[in-house]
Design an enzyme around this catalytic site. Sequence first.
Site, short mmCIF file in Angstrom:
data_model
loop_
_atom_site.label_atom_id
_atom_site.label_comp_id
_atom_site.label_asym_id
_atom_site.label_seq_id
_atom_site.Cartn_x
_atom_site.Cartn_y
_atom_site.Cartn_z
N GLU A 97 0.85 -1.18 -0.03
CA GLU A 97 0.09 0.12 0.04
C GLU A 97 0.60 1.21 -0.03
OE1 GLU A 97 -3.53 -1.78 2.78
OE2 GLU A 97 -1.94 -0.65 3.79
N CYS A 111 0.18 32.95 11.99
CA CYS A 111 0.35 33.62 13.30
C CYS A 111 0.97 32.50 14.39
CB CYS A 111 -0.54 34.50 13.79
SG CYS A 111 -0.12 35.57 14.92
N TYR A 158 0.64 13.94 2.02
CA TYR A 158 0.48 14.52 3.44
C TYR A 158 0.83 15.77 3.54
CZ TYR A 158 0.56 9.39 3.91
OH TYR A 158 0.46 7.95 3.78
C1 PLP Z 1 -2.50 0.97 6.49
C2 PLP Z 1 -1.86 1.98 5.83
N1 PLP Z 1 -1.33 1.71 4.62
C3 PLP Z 1 -0.55 2.47 3.76
C4 PLP Z 1 -0.02 3.58 4.46
C5 PLP Z 1 0.68 4.56 3.51
O1 PLP Z 1 1.74 4.89 3.96
P1 PLP Z 1 2.90 5.65 3.02
O2 PLP Z 1 2.39 6.73 2.64
O3 PLP Z 1 4.03 5.89 4.05
O4 PLP Z 1 3.30 4.79 1.93
C6 PLP Z 1 -0.55 4.12 5.58
C7 PLP Z 1 -0.04 5.31 6.25
O5 PLP Z 1 -0.22 5.79 7.24
C8 PLP Z 1 -1.19 3.18 6.46
O6 PLP Z 1 -1.66 3.46 7.63
#
Ligand code: PLP
Length: 464
Positions: free
Chosen positions: A317, A392, A422
């Site tokens: 992921e 501020c 992010y």
């Molecule tokens: C369950 C899960 N999968 C995937 C990700 C993606 O992480 P990254 O953007 O660091 O690859 C996160 C990020 O918090 C997550 O909590």
Amino acid sequence: MRSHEAGAVHARAGDRGPTWLRTPEDPNELVSHLWASSVSKVDGVLTVAGESAIDLAEEFGTPTYVVDEDDFRRRARAFKEAFPAADVYYAGKAFLCVATARWVADEGLSLDVCTGGELAVALKAEFPAARIGMHGNNKSVAELRRALEVGVGRIIIDSVEEIARLRELTAELGVTASVLIRVTVGVEAHTHEYISTSHEDQKFGFSIAGGDALDAVRRVLAEPGLELRGLHSHIGSQIFVTDGFDVAARRILGVHAEVEKVFGVVLPELDLGGGFGIAYTTQDDPSTPADLASGMLKIVNDECAALGVRVPHLSIEPGRAIAGPSTFTLYEVGTTKSVSLDGGVFRRYVSVDGGMSDNIRPALYGADYSCTLASRTSDAPAVLSRVVGKHCESGDIVVKDEFLPDDVAAGDLLAVPGTGAYCRSLASNYNHVPRAAVVAVREGEARVIVRRETEDDLLALDIG
Ligand SMILES: Cc1ncc(COP(=O)(O)O)c(C=O)c1O
């Protein structure tokens, strides 16, 4: 008693910036691996996919997130190519809008959403529901109902309450939910380090310690409306090497094998989460998807052989590693100020027209970023600079330490690479600053994919 409300980052005596930050010979020069692949400088002006930063600022204003669409797509493909037999879920939490959801679908990836809102974006993009995985440590009944109604492919279970909610909903809707169980494996990884503990003090998942994970498996297997496909673990973020994945994979495959032994069930799948790192500054040296893949696949194959179990179908992921480097944020400089520090050293403060409302990570995590002058070449010497926002808040820092030309002034454009993940997804209206626009560029064409918020948008919420 040491109080410190005024904000964290006070200069240390003779502060010449972090040790990893080198004074560049030419502050105009780009550190290429920090930027999207089509970014370059033409006569000193930053250019992306044929579009100049000056034209982009004129047409779309600033601050603006500028996404190199082909770079985003290429990074998505790179994970698919590195993990050809796996399902690659783009983690939407990094940055999600209708356009990026469509790019992800186009490139044949799956999509990880973690709220009803992210699911709504995916559905508006007509993302194939069967290729959506739904995460979340506290999914509401409404979110789970929607997910089941639209036929989301995988639900990653994170609590006992969720099992009960799914029992009710699957019975009511007459459907079967394909689920994974999120297991906390006692590994927390970040850049080159990882800590492995026997437990995990965090809100996500079922811990191995104390048998919570196996107990969750037993509960799910007992539910006629739930089809258990496998286990899931996610061990951290901004990970550069596979060491942490190594320990995590061993532990979760241990549970995987135990499920087979204890319940006689061969789980067909295993999801190893995300967390793949990117370069924000010259100090960062993340691994490529191919390097990560060869390390992780070897770990899984070896561990399965050692455990005598079949290799499950893998999922990963990645979020940050796909979205992050494809985007830079374009700002306009409003003011500059030189602050003399001890030892005759001074720091140049450069204020831009954005800040923590478009990128909270420096303030929230102490994250480092880089920066370049984007609208012209400068012959001035490089000076240690801190790029700050307009909020501020003394902690409102965009780039903590960077060498910029000494003559950076109001009206100049600055660009900060690596803001595709992010940043917009964590954006806020602090100080009632409208959220910035997101512009995608491809083959010399630029278009708005998320429009800039207006004061009217903010006031529309204000009932008065
Ligand atoms: C369950 C899960 N999968 C995937 C990700 C993606 O992480 P990254 O953007 O660091 O690859 C996160 C990020 O918090 C997550 O909590």
